[in-house]
Design a protein around this motif. Structure first.
Motif, PDB file in Angstrom:
ATOM      1  N   UNK A  22     -26.885  12.377 -23.217  1.00 21.19           N
ATOM      2  CA  UNK A  22     -25.823  13.352 -23.500  1.00 21.19           C
ATOM      3  C   UNK A  22     -24.863  12.784 -24.559  1.00 21.19           C
ATOM      4  N   UNK A  23     -24.539  11.513 -24.443  1.00 19.38           N
ATOM      5  CA  UNK A  23     -23.675  10.872 -25.448  1.00 19.38           C
ATOM      6  C   UNK A  23     -24.360  10.894 -26.818  1.00 19.38           C
ATOM      7  N   UNK A  24     -25.651  10.560 -26.843  1.00 22.08           N
ATOM      8  CA  UNK A  24     -26.419  10.620 -28.096  1.00 22.08           C
ATOM      9  C   UNK A  24     -26.341  12.023 -28.694  1.00 22.08           C
ATOM     10  N   UNK A  25     -26.621  13.024 -27.860  1.00 16.39           N
ATOM     11  CA  UNK A  25     -26.650  14.401 -28.344  1.00 16.39           C
ATOM     12  C   UNK A  25     -25.297  14.854 -28.886  1.00 16.39           C
ATOM     13  N   UNK A  26     -24.221  14.422 -28.264  1.00 11.97           N
ATOM     14  CA  UNK A  26     -22.894  14.809 -28.738  1.00 11.97           C
ATOM     15  C   UNK A  26     -22.574  14.197 -30.094  1.00 11.97           C
ATOM     16  N   UNK A  27     -23.062  12.994 -30.331  1.00  9.42           N
ATOM     17  CA  UNK A  27     -22.740  12.290 -31.568  1.00  9.42           C
ATOM     18  C   UNK A  27     -23.759  12.556 -32.678  1.00  9.42           C
ATOM     19  N   UNK A  32     -29.469  15.772 -36.648  1.00 13.22           N
ATOM     20  CA  UNK A  32     -30.929  15.669 -36.578  1.00 13.22           C
ATOM     21  C   UNK A  32     -31.633  16.981 -36.276  1.00 13.22           C
ATOM     22  N   UNK A  33     -30.910  18.014 -35.945  1.00 17.03           N
ATOM     23  CA  UNK A  33     -31.541  19.275 -35.569  1.00 17.03           C
ATOM     24  C   UNK A  33     -32.375  19.871 -36.704  1.00 17.03           C
ATOM     25  N   UNK A  65     -33.363  14.046 -25.649  1.00 14.16           N
ATOM     26  CA  UNK A  65     -32.690  14.193 -26.940  1.00 14.16           C
ATOM     27  C   UNK A  65     -32.899  15.595 -27.485  1.00 14.16           C
ATOM     28  N   UNK A  66     -31.824  16.197 -27.933  1.00 17.70           N
ATOM     29  CA  UNK A  66     -31.906  17.507 -28.575  1.00 17.70           C
ATOM     30  C   UNK A  66     -32.420  17.312 -29.993  1.00 17.70           C
ATOM     31  N   UNK A  67     -33.550  17.921 -30.282  1.00 21.21           N
ATOM     32  CA  UNK A  67     -34.071  17.875 -31.645  1.00 21.21           C
ATOM     33  C   UNK A  67     -34.700  19.228 -31.948  1.00 21.21           C
TER      34      UNK A  67
END
Length: 158
Positions: A22-27, A32-33, A65-67
């Motif tokens: 979640x921290x990765x996705x927020x930052x 990267x999307x 991870x959101x990608x």
């Protein structure tokens, strides 16, 4: 984040993967999307290490991870031979030589990777030897570009 990763990796507290990713996705996710990549692959554990730990921490993070939806996430493409010693605490020179020949691609996946862009995800990068070895294996098998993502970076390789 280091303490959270230690809880995940060494105390088997899998819930920490949610908070760390979640921290990765927020930052990072907004950057990267729209990136051009075909696969997101975690650094694999050997079957023996996977059996001891019960999960691959890099995959537990990478799969959350959101990608972009076109990027395929898979823990099955890259494989690792078993190495009896831990890399943690190993001197830099030993890390670089001991990791050679450690990784391979499942033969049924080699054709899928030809000409593709692959993102390799690892939980921690120390010397970069693991990621360099994986990048070499991928490129030797037809991958056009390798991008490395890491959650944490050690401050100074030893």
């Amino acid at each position: 984040m280091q303490e959270g990763l230690h809880q995940l990796k060494y105390q088997k507290r899998i819930a920490f993967a949610d908070g760390l990713s979640r921290a990765w996705n927020q930052v990072i996710a907004s950057q990267t999307m729209n990136m051009s990549a075909d696969y997101l692959l975690p650094v694999p554990l050997s079957i023996q290490k996977l059996g001891v730990r019960g999960f691959n921490q890099s995959w537990e993070l990478a799969r959350r991870i959101d990608c972009a939806p076109h990027i395929q996430q898979s823990p099955y493409i890259l494989k690792r031979h078993h190495y009896s010693e831990n890399q943690a605490g190993n001197p830099l020179v030993n890390r670089q030589t001991s990791i050679r020949g450690m990784f391979y691609i499942e033969p049924i996946h080699i054709d899928l990777l030809a000409g593709k862009i692959v993102v390799v995800f690892d939980d921690v990068m120390t010397s970069g030897a693991t990621l360099n070895e994986i990048a070499s294996i991928l490129k030797d098998n037809g991958v056009s570009r390798v991008i490395n993502w890491v959650l944490l970076r050690t401050s100074r390789p030893t």
